[in-house]
Design a protein around this motif. Structure first.
Motif, PDB file in Angstrom:
ATOM      1  N   GLN A   1      -2.955  12.519  -0.105  1.00  0.00           N
ATOM      2  CA  GLN A   1      -1.587  12.005  -0.303  1.00  0.00           C
ATOM      3  C   GLN A   1      -1.351  11.187  -1.579  1.00  0.00           C
ATOM      4  O   GLN A   1      -0.468  10.347  -1.616  1.00  0.00           O
ATOM      5  CB  GLN A   1      -1.165  11.192   0.930  1.00  0.00           C
ATOM      6  CG  GLN A   1      -1.967   9.935   1.219  1.00  0.00           C
ATOM      7  CD  GLN A   1      -3.185  10.172   2.095  1.00  0.00           C
ATOM      8  OE1 GLN A   1      -3.704  11.259   2.142  1.00  0.00           O
ATOM      9  NE2 GLN A   1      -3.659   9.142   2.784  1.00  0.00           N
ATOM     10  N   LYS A   2      -2.168  11.444  -2.611  1.00  0.00           N
ATOM     11  CA  LYS A   2      -1.902  10.810  -3.899  1.00  0.00           C
ATOM     12  C   LYS A   2      -1.584  11.898  -4.941  1.00  0.00           C
ATOM     13  O   LYS A   2      -0.439  12.145  -5.243  1.00  0.00           O
ATOM     14  CB  LYS A   2      -3.080   9.931  -4.335  1.00  0.00           C
ATOM     15  CG  LYS A   2      -3.180   8.633  -3.538  1.00  0.00           C
ATOM     16  CD  LYS A   2      -4.224   8.694  -2.494  1.00  0.00           C
ATOM     17  CE  LYS A   2      -4.579   7.388  -1.822  1.00  0.00           C
ATOM     18  NZ  LYS A   2      -3.531   6.548  -1.270  1.00  0.00           N
TER      19      LYS A   2
ATOM     20  N   THR B   1      -7.744   1.789  -4.882  1.00  0.00           N
ATOM     21  CA  THR B   1      -6.295   1.969  -4.914  1.00  0.00           C
ATOM     22  C   THR B   1      -5.540   0.642  -4.812  1.00  0.00           C
ATOM     23  O   THR B   1      -4.460   0.487  -5.377  1.00  0.00           O
ATOM     24  CB  THR B   1      -5.879   2.877  -3.730  1.00  0.00           C
ATOM     25  OG1 THR B   1      -6.868   3.888  -3.569  1.00  0.00           O
ATOM     26  CG2 THR B   1      -4.519   3.511  -3.951  1.00  0.00           C
TER      27      THR B   1
ATOM     28  N   ASP C   1     -15.795   8.272  -2.567  1.00  0.00           N
ATOM     29  CA  ASP C   1     -14.440   8.303  -1.994  1.00  0.00           C
ATOM     30  C   ASP C   1     -13.478   8.369  -3.176  1.00  0.00           C
ATOM     31  O   ASP C   1     -13.122   7.359  -3.767  1.00  0.00           O
ATOM     32  CB  ASP C   1     -14.185   7.036  -1.176  1.00  0.00           C
ATOM     33  CG  ASP C   1     -12.713   6.909  -0.774  1.00  0.00           C
ATOM     34  OD1 ASP C   1     -11.915   7.828  -1.080  1.00  0.00           O
ATOM     35  OD2 ASP C   1     -12.368   5.882  -0.159  1.00  0.00           O
TER      36      ASP C   1
ATOM     37  N   GLY D   1      -7.686  13.936   9.520  1.00  0.00           N
ATOM     38  CA  GLY D   1      -8.374  12.685   9.865  1.00  0.00           C
ATOM     39  C   GLY D   1      -8.370  11.655   8.752  1.00  0.00           C
ATOM     40  O   GLY D   1      -8.772  10.508   8.958  1.00  0.00           O
ATOM     41  N   GLY D   2      -7.909  12.040   7.570  1.00  0.00           N
ATOM     42  CA  GLY D   2      -7.815  11.073   6.475  1.00  0.00           C
ATOM     43  C   GLY D   2      -9.161  10.718   5.879  1.00  0.00           C
ATOM     44  O   GLY D   2     -10.217  11.021   6.446  1.00  0.00           O
ATOM     45  N   ALA D   3      -9.112  10.071   4.739  1.00  0.00           N
ATOM     46  CA  ALA D   3     -10.357   9.596   4.115  1.00  0.00           C
ATOM     47  C   ALA D   3     -11.070   8.635   5.065  1.00  0.00           C
ATOM     48  O   ALA D   3     -12.303   8.539   5.058  1.00  0.00           O
ATOM     49  CB  ALA D   3     -10.042   8.918   2.788  1.00  0.00           C
ATOM     50  N   SER D   4     -10.291   7.954   5.917  1.00  0.00           N
ATOM     51  CA  SER D   4     -10.905   6.979   6.840  1.00  0.00           C
ATOM     52  C   SER D   4     -11.898   7.637   7.791  1.00  0.00           C
ATOM     53  O   SER D   4     -12.902   7.013   8.166  1.00  0.00           O
ATOM     54  CB  SER D   4      -9.809   6.269   7.638  1.00  0.00           C
ATOM     55  OG  SER D   4      -8.924   5.618   6.757  1.00  0.00           O
TER      56      SER D   4
ATOM     57  N   TRP E   1     -11.307  -0.680  -0.231  1.00  0.00           N
ATOM     58  CA  TRP E   1     -11.713   0.608   0.342  1.00  0.00           C
ATOM     59  C   TRP E   1     -13.209   0.714   0.466  1.00  0.00           C
ATOM     60  O   TRP E   1     -13.727   1.260   1.454  1.00  0.00           O
ATOM     61  CB  TRP E   1     -11.078   1.773  -0.425  1.00  0.00           C
ATOM     62  CG  TRP E   1      -9.594   1.768  -0.201  1.00  0.00           C
ATOM     63  CD1 TRP E   1      -8.630   1.454  -1.110  1.00  0.00           C
ATOM     64  CD2 TRP E   1      -8.913   1.996   1.052  1.00  0.00           C
ATOM     65  NE1 TRP E   1      -7.393   1.496  -0.511  1.00  0.00           N
ATOM     66  CE2 TRP E   1      -7.529   1.823   0.806  1.00  0.00           C
ATOM     67  CE3 TRP E   1      -9.330   2.325   2.345  1.00  0.00           C
ATOM     68  CZ2 TRP E   1      -6.565   1.977   1.820  1.00  0.00           C
ATOM     69  CZ3 TRP E   1      -8.367   2.477   3.344  1.00  0.00           C
ATOM     70  CH2 TRP E   1      -7.021   2.301   3.076  1.00  0.00           C
TER      71      TRP E   1
ATOM     72  N   PHE F   1     -15.338   7.881   6.334  1.00  0.00           N
ATOM     73  CA  PHE F   1     -16.199   6.691   6.339  1.00  0.00           C
ATOM     74  C   PHE F   1     -17.277   6.827   7.410  1.00  0.00           C
ATOM     75  O   PHE F   1     -18.384   6.297   7.280  1.00  0.00           O
ATOM     76  CB  PHE F   1     -15.368   5.421   6.591  1.00  0.00           C
ATOM     77  CG  PHE F   1     -14.358   5.102   5.512  1.00  0.00           C
ATOM     78  CD1 PHE F   1     -14.485   5.623   4.231  1.00  0.00           C
ATOM     79  CD2 PHE F   1     -13.281   4.267   5.784  1.00  0.00           C
ATOM     80  CE1 PHE F   1     -13.565   5.328   3.232  1.00  0.00           C
ATOM     81  CE2 PHE F   1     -12.344   3.960   4.791  1.00  0.00           C
ATOM     82  CZ  PHE F   1     -12.483   4.486   3.522  1.00  0.00           C
TER      83      PHE F   1
ATOM     84  N   GLY G   1      -8.402  11.791   0.574  1.00  0.00           N
ATOM     85  CA  GLY G   1      -7.155  12.015   1.295  1.00  0.00           C
ATOM     86  C   GLY G   1      -6.195  12.629   0.279  1.00  0.00           C
ATOM     87  O   GLY G   1      -6.201  12.255  -0.889  1.00  0.00           O
TER      88      GLY G   1
ATOM     89  N   SER H   1     -10.423   9.447  -3.315  1.00  0.00           N
ATOM     90  CA  SER H   1      -9.029   9.634  -2.865  1.00  0.00           C
ATOM     91  C   SER H   1      -7.977   9.450  -3.953  1.00  0.00           C
ATOM     92  O   SER H   1      -7.101  10.298  -4.122  1.00  0.00           O
ATOM     93  CB  SER H   1      -8.707   8.662  -1.727  1.00  0.00           C
ATOM     94  OG  SER H   1      -9.477   8.961  -0.596  1.00  0.00           O
TER      95      SER H   1
HETATM   96  N1  PMP Z   1      -9.904   5.399   0.399  1.00  0.00           N
HETATM   97  C1  PMP Z   1      -9.044   5.137  -0.604  1.00  0.00           C
HETATM   98  C2  PMP Z   1      -9.583   4.897  -1.980  1.00  0.00           C
HETATM   99  C3  PMP Z   1      -7.667   5.095  -0.337  1.00  0.00           C
HETATM  100  O1  PMP Z   1      -6.812   4.828  -1.317  1.00  0.00           O
HETATM  101  C4  PMP Z   1      -7.215   5.334   0.979  1.00  0.00           C
HETATM  102  C5  PMP Z   1      -5.741   5.339   1.334  1.00  0.00           C
HETATM  103  N2  PMP Z   1      -4.894   4.670   0.558  1.00  0.00           N
HETATM  104  C6  PMP Z   1      -8.149   5.584   1.978  1.00  0.00           C
HETATM  105  C7  PMP Z   1      -9.482   5.617   1.643  1.00  0.00           C
HETATM  106  C8  PMP Z   1      -7.734   5.828   3.397  1.00  0.00           C
HETATM  107  O2  PMP Z   1      -7.166   7.058   3.465  1.00  0.00           O
HETATM  108  P1  PMP Z   1      -6.461   7.625   4.781  1.00  0.00           P
HETATM  109  O3  PMP Z   1      -5.264   6.782   5.018  1.00  0.00           O
HETATM  110  O4  PMP Z   1      -6.154   9.026   4.356  1.00  0.00           O
HETATM  111  O5  PMP Z   1      -7.456   7.553   5.885  1.00  0.00           O
END
Ligand code: PMP
Length: 364
Positions: A199-200, A152, A176, A74-77, A102, A80, A197, A178
């Motif tokens: 992916q970093k 970011t 957050d 579901g991602g960091a999003s 963010w 939220f 998330g 991420s």
């Molecule tokens: N928070 C931060 C600080 C991010 O850099 C990002 C993605 N670049 C997100 C949230 C969103 O992450 P996601 O695409 O995994 O939902």
């Protein structure tokens, strides 16, 4: 092919050794006759991978037993929304620090569930600094305080952890994390909850890690979907549903790579050296400009502009021809951004700096 250095903000460069090992194990993981992608998440093979990911993460960060680690999708999003749904615990408001794009997204989502008190904001200077804590105005009735340790897009990073003990409350700190997760040591005991998330610095997209103090779990907002309830995931060791198995496996390889390379303290040292190399060059020329206050510059994401934006395209094209890729800034801010996560070697930053100096002197 000459060496490629990938400066993407995420999904981002992974250690070559990790990708090579994944390649070697792709069709047959440890003699199992299966790819990790083909394994049942409840089978003994994958259970052993998952257990090792958790153990290595605990060891590298130093996470005590009263913190749960959740491996979600579901991602960091999604966090939220999940944060307010799980952490309001009967309260009506939450406090947020607004340091950029963010933070704004986290705030916008939280507003669907509670009153948001903006404890501090750097919007007055286009989000180019971190507001010092002595200027924060935290709602004492807030259920938690949320901030973004590394923006970011803006390239703004806290080099300190907010101190809520000063307020004389047990308000949990939520972050957050991420884009700075695993780039430096982390005192998790200062936090109620962090999320990232992957992916970093941690692995491929599709995996989201949440680390949460156990005592904060158990009270969700009415109507919270089962999949958005942290306690469900905690009670089921992140196996309530199918977790993102392949990204977890790759994250496990990244953790092994981190351990082999000295852990988080060693990463921090090299990340400081990489960032210094790039910022020092940016500061010695007026051909390039980094808008972020010196004390709050990110070690992970370095945004900069060229004095003459009409040269942007030539810059990107020539950089690419030198093997320096994905340097274009976020679509919302333009300019350039060099993301220099753990897997970016010092030589990659040195190659970028060399190219940038040359480009500047050729276009002076
Ligand atoms: N928070 C931060 C600080 C991010 O850099 C990002 C993605 N670049 C997100 C949230 C969103 O992450 P996601 O695409 O995994 O939902």
């Amino acid at each position: 092919m000459e060496h490629i250095y990938n400066f993407s903000a995420g999904p981002a460069v992974l250690p070559a050794e990790v990708l090579q090992q994944a390649r070697d194990e792709m069709l047959d993981w440890h003699g199992s006759g299966m790819s990790v992608m083909e394994m049942s998440h409840r089978g003994k093979e994958f259970m052993s991978i998952a257990a090792k990911v958790e153990a290595d993460l605990r060891e590298l960060i130093g996470i005590p037993g009263n913190y749960k680690i959740l491996f979600l999708s579901g991602g960091a999003s999604s966090q939220f929304a999940m944060v307010p749904m799980n952490l309001l615990r009967g309260k009506k408001s939450a406090s947020y620090v607004n340091t950029g794009e963010w933070s704004k997204k986290a705030i916008k989502e939280a507003k669907r569930y509670c009153t948001v008190n903006i404890a501090a904001s750097s919007e007055d200077a286009n989000f180019t600094y971190v507001p010092p804590q002595d200027r924060w105005n935290i709602d004492p009735d807030a259920a938690y305080l949320h901030y973004t340790p590394n923006e970011t897009i803006g390239g703004v990073e806290f080099n300190w952890i907010p101190d809520l003990t000063r307020l004389n409350t047990d308000m949990p700190l939520v972050a957050d994390i991420s884009s700075t997760f695993m780039s430096r040591p982390l005192d998790i005991t200062r936090f109620g909850l962090i999320y990232a998330g992957a992916q970093k610095n941690f692995g491929p997209a599709g995996l989201t890690v949440v680390i949460v103090r156990e005592d904060l779990l158990g009270t969700t907002l009415a109507g919270t979907p089962t999949m958005f309830d942290y306690k469900i995931h905690a009670d089921n060791d992140s196996m309530y549903n199918t977790p993102p198995t392949y990204p977890m496996y790759i994250a496990g390889l990244v953790l092994e790579w981190l351990k082999k390379n000295g852990g988080l303290a060693a990463m921090e040292k090299i990340n400081i050296a990489k960032a210094k190399l790039l910022y020092d060059m940016l500061d010695t020329t007026d051909f390039y400009h980094c808008p972020v206050a010196k004390s709050d510059r990110s070690r992970m994401n370095v945004p900069f502009t060229l004095k003459d934006a009409s040269l942007d395209e030539a810059f990107l094209k020539q950089a690419k021809s030198r093997g320096l890729i994905q340097l274009k800034g976020h679509r919302s801010v333009g300019g350039m951004r060099a993301s220099i996560y753990n897997a970016m070697p010092l030589e990659g930053v040195a190659a970028l700096v060399e190219f940038m100096k040359e480009f500047a002197s050729n276009h002076a």
